[in-house]
Design a protein around this motif. Structure first.
Motif, short mmCIF file in Angstrom:
data_model
loop_
_atom_site.label_atom_id
_atom_site.label_comp_id
_atom_site.label_asym_id
_atom_site.label_seq_id
_atom_site.Cartn_x
_atom_site.Cartn_y
_atom_site.Cartn_z
N THR A 137 0.84 -1.29 0.11
CA THR A 137 0.07 0.06 0.02
C THR A 137 0.81 1.12 0.02
O THR A 137 1.73 1.52 0.88
CB THR A 137 -1.00 -0.05 1.00
N LEU A 138 0.92 2.15 -0.97
CA LEU A 138 1.36 3.29 -1.07
C LEU A 138 0.59 4.45 -0.94
O LEU A 138 -0.61 4.58 -1.61
CB LEU A 138 2.03 3.37 -2.54
N GLY A 175 5.81 16.86 -0.49
CA GLY A 175 7.11 17.11 -0.64
C GLY A 175 7.43 15.41 -1.72
O GLY A 175 8.72 15.26 -1.31
N ASP A 176 6.93 15.12 -2.38
CA ASP A 176 7.02 14.02 -3.30
C ASP A 176 7.96 12.78 -2.46
O ASP A 176 8.79 12.36 -2.86
CB ASP A 176 8.30 14.77 -4.29
N THR A 177 7.18 12.83 -1.30
CA THR A 177 7.32 11.53 -0.45
C THR A 177 6.16 10.70 -0.50
O THR A 177 5.04 11.17 -0.63
CB THR A 177 7.83 11.80 0.92
N MET A 178 6.22 9.48 0.09
CA MET A 178 4.99 8.46 0.33
C MET A 178 5.43 7.22 0.98
O MET A 178 6.66 6.91 1.36
CB MET A 178 4.48 8.06 -0.95
N ASP A 179 4.44 6.88 1.71
CA ASP A 179 4.53 5.97 2.91
C ASP A 179 4.57 4.28 2.19
O ASP A 179 3.33 4.16 1.21
CB ASP A 179 3.69 6.04 4.08
N PHE A 180 5.35 3.37 2.49
CA PHE A 180 5.42 2.21 1.95
C PHE A 180 5.24 1.20 2.97
O PHE A 180 5.71 1.20 4.02
CB PHE A 180 6.76 1.84 1.30
N ALA A 181 3.96 0.52 2.81
CA ALA A 181 3.58 -0.66 3.67
C ALA A 181 3.26 -1.81 2.81
O ALA A 181 2.47 -1.95 2.09
CB ALA A 181 2.20 -0.27 4.52
#
Length: 236
Positions: free
Chosen positions: A203-204, A209-215
């Motif tokens: 899941t993204l 700020g051009d970031t994202m969480d990765f799970a």
């Protein structure tokens, strides 16, 4: 002294009645004339009453009193209000189109059906992302670099690739789009090379700020649950 009556002559002819006096004859004629006139008047009144009764029955109730409209008195002729209206000739229906629908219509409406837009990877997710992940399972915690690249595509299609750079092994796999929203996508992972769990789910979630969480989540071969968390930045 009483005079003796002469005997009746048996052979004498019948005696004629005496003629009435002139005044009595006129009275008799007047009575007969009055009786005749009275009979004529009574007959006339009876005939008029019968005729009026027949007209009342034919006319029916008065329309002004809420009754039915009078019918025609002429026998065999229907009233104008009860005559059936002649139906206007209907125009022939247009021939069906080759697709089986009538021209100008589509499924009962005049609008042409529009196919729903395909749900694909939002443009904000496209590109190359990289970061360091922390893997937690029942026995140990591991850290390694994750590189993910999304090229776009629709649901159930391959939309990118992933690479896990670990000390013991490098794992490469492909990503398939499962679901997409404005700020979150779900991907199915299929590892094609390396010593990693073959299938998992990622899941993204976009962050400023051009970031994202990765799970990441999956079940290892020994049945234990494996989770991976990372913060990724856009690198291309």
């Amino acid at each position: 002294m009483t005079r003796p009556q002469s005997p009746t002559d048996p052979y004498a002819g019948p005696q004629r009645p005496g003629r009435p006096a002139p005044g009595e004859s006129h009275r008799t004629a007047l009575v007969v004339a009055l009786i005749g006139a009275a009979a004529t008047i009574i007959a006339t009144l009876i005939s008029l009453f019968v005729q009026l009764s027949g007209e009342v029955e034919q006319r029916g109730p008065d329309p002004s009193l809420g009754g039915a409209a009078p019918v025609s008195e002429a026998p065999g002729v229907l009233a104008a209000s009860s005559a059936p209206a002649t139906a206007a000739p209907s125009s022939p229906a247009p021939p069906p189109s080759p697709s089986g629908t009538t021209p100008g219509t589509s499924g009962g409406s005049g609008a042409t059906p529009v196919a729903p837009a395909a749900v694909g990877v939002p443009e904000e997710f496209l590109g190359r992302w990289q970061g360091y992940a922390e893997e937690i399972d029942a026995t140990e915690t591991d850290h390694y670099r994750v590189t993910l690249e999304l090229e776009g595509g629709n649901r159930r299609e391959q939309v990118g690739t992933i690479h896990y750079a670990m000390e013991s092994s490098d794992c490469h796999g492909v990503l398939t789009l499962t679901a997409a929203g404005s700020d979150q996508v779900t991907l199915g992972e299929d590892i094609r090379s390396g010593d990693c769990v073959t299938n998992g789910r990622i899941t993204l979630t976009l962050r400023p700020g051009d970031t994202m969480d990765f799970a990441y989540g999956s079940t290892k071969r020994d049945g234990t649950r494996q989770t991976v968390r990372a913060g990724l930045e856009r690198v291309g």
